[in-house]
Scaffold this active site. Structure first.
Site, PDB file in Angstrom:
ATOM      1  N   ARG A 233       0.791  -1.233   0.000  1.00 53.55           N
ATOM      2  CA  ARG A 233       0.000   0.000   0.000  1.00 53.55           C
ATOM      3  C   ARG A 233       0.822   1.281   0.000  1.00 53.55           C
ATOM      4  O   ARG A 233       0.299   2.348  -0.268  1.00 53.55           O
ATOM      5  CB  ARG A 233      -0.940  -0.003   1.215  1.00 53.55           C
ATOM      6  CG  ARG A 233      -1.729  -1.300   1.352  1.00 53.55           C
ATOM      7  CD  ARG A 233      -2.752  -1.246   2.463  1.00 53.55           C
ATOM      8  NE  ARG A 233      -3.892  -0.431   2.085  1.00 53.55           N
ATOM      9  CZ  ARG A 233      -4.962  -0.896   1.432  1.00 53.55           C
ATOM     10  NH1 ARG A 233      -5.037  -2.150   1.090  1.00 53.55           N
ATOM     11  NH2 ARG A 233      -5.953  -0.085   1.120  1.00 53.55           N
TER      12      ARG A 233
ATOM     13  N   GLU B  42       1.940 -20.790 -22.674  1.00 50.94           N
ATOM     14  CA  GLU B  42       1.860 -21.453 -21.361  1.00 50.94           C
ATOM     15  C   GLU B  42       0.484 -22.123 -21.270  1.00 50.94           C
ATOM     16  O   GLU B  42       0.362 -23.329 -21.409  1.00 50.94           O
ATOM     17  CB  GLU B  42       2.065 -20.423 -20.238  1.00 50.94           C
ATOM     18  CG  GLU B  42       1.929 -21.006 -18.840  1.00 50.94           C
ATOM     19  CD  GLU B  42       1.824 -19.920 -17.762  1.00 50.94           C
ATOM     20  OE1 GLU B  42       1.524 -18.765 -18.080  1.00 50.94           O
ATOM     21  OE2 GLU B  42       2.030 -20.265 -16.580  1.00 50.94           O
TER      22      GLU B  42
END
Ligand SMILES: [Zn+2]
Length: 368
Positions: free
Chosen positions: A88, A229
């Site tokens: 944060r 992937e």
């Protein structure tokens, strides 16, 4: 200098001498996500810092370690979001980057390119965090890690591909790509060297992102998208043709298309392979069936990486160890693969030269 972080178990059949040799080898790592590199103890520290320990499943470190162990994709996403939500302030980013530096020192990783997804922190999650906060935190952590551990880091800013397709028709929204591009360009003075595309490939093909990658490359950034992937060769073709990829994140499913393998080899496009990640996320059911040795024999440039190591219960040393125990790789081949990572990194020329010289000195003295 060693970190006190939890070490994943090495393969039980690994020769202890080889384990020590892998640890001592100077290494570079090109595919690892900053948010996915956080150890449970660092997460606990962040939660305490923000008075949000109640948001974790436990305040007990052993319990948190058990929670971190990979179960399935939804659980993986849950941990990822928990981590992201606790990042944060600039100090939070400085803390995790410094912890990453300690881990590098413990594994003798001399250079790392860490993928960061700024759009998640500054736009998607309403945390009041600005780009300047993010860059300030990354830079403070990087400077401290260089000072304390002598390690080098650079950043790849990546677009979260899935949030770029909106509404029932999944129409392409250029916003996340344009914002991430602006962030990456602003970050060039703070060690951003690459531009990436991450997230779940299904329903999020590379082609619409061409506008942002063209601009990123013109500005001198490497194009390093994830592809091949969760989807097969078409995704890698798109990364090459539309995004002018300099390297491919994963790319292992290129294995399914011989023409693509030839192009990757002839154009010397390196693949950033993540063995344990591929098994955890069910790209392949078992390591024994992973195409790594075949791709290597084909002459492709491969690098060894750990992707989100604590979440997959691995680290870079263990990924090298798996090549030895699963596929019989010996010291000379492991050293060749390790050198690839320095060689194809986006490190500035003087730094790359210094790192390669250091590696070569080690290799000449080492018992290859
Ligand atoms: Zn990745």
């Amino acid at each position: 200098m060693a970190s006190n972080s939890f070490q994943p178990a090495l393969p039980p059949n690994l020769d202890p001498d080889l384990a020590a040799w892998i640890q001592a080898m100077p290494k570079a790592e090109l595919h690892i996500h900053l948010e996915g590199s956080i150890q449970p103890e660092t997460l606990l520290e962040l939660a305490r810092r923000h008075g949000r320990v109640h948001e974790l499943p436990s305040d007990d470190l052993a319990e948190l370690r058990r929670w971190f162990v990979f179960r399935d994709f939804p659980h993986f996403v849950e941990i990822y979001l928990t981590i992201s939500n606790l990042l944060r302030t600039p100090e939070d980013f400085a803390l995790i980057v410094h912890a990453c530096g300690a881990d590098m020192a413990a594994q003798n990783i001399r250079y790392r390119e860490l993928t960061v997804t700024p759009f998640t922190h500054t736009d998607l999650q309403q945390k009041g965090l600005t780009l300047d906060d993010l860059l300030e935190g990354l830079e403070a952590g990087r400077v401290q890690a260089r000072r304390d551990f002598g390690v080098e880091m650079r950043w790849i800013f990546d677009i979260p591909r899935n949030v770029s397709f909106q509404g029932p028709e999944q129409r392409y929204d250029p916003g996340p790509a344009e914002r991430t591009l602006a962030y990456a360009l602003a970050g060039r003075d703070y060690g951003v060297i690459g531009f990436g595309l991450g997230g779940y490939e299904v329903g999020a093909p590379p082609e619409p992102f061409a506008h942002a990658f063209r601009a990123a490359k013109e500005a001198g950034l490497l194009s390093v998208p994830h592809a091949g992937e969760t989807l097969g060769p078409e995704s890698v073709w798109g990364a090459l043709d539309a995004l002018q990829a300099d390297r491919i994140g994963h790319g292992v499913r290129a294995m399914e298309d011989p023409a693509l393998l030839t192009v990757l080899r002839d154009r010397a496009i390196p693949l950033e392979v993540n063995l344990t990640s591929n098994i955890c996320l069910h790209v392949y059911p078992r390591l024994a069936g992973h195409p790594f040795p075949h791709l290597d024999r084909m002459g492709l440039i491969l690098t060894v990486n750990s992707d989100d190591p604590p979440l997959f219960n691995t680290d870079l040393c263990r990924e090298y160890a798996l090549l030895a125990t699963e596929f019989g790789y010996g010291r000379a081949d492991l050293a060749r693969l390790a050198r690839n990572a320095f060689q194809v990194s986006g490190a500035p020329p003087a730094l790359k030269e210094r790192l390669l010289a250091e590696f070569d000195r080690w290799a000449q003295q080492g018992e290859l």
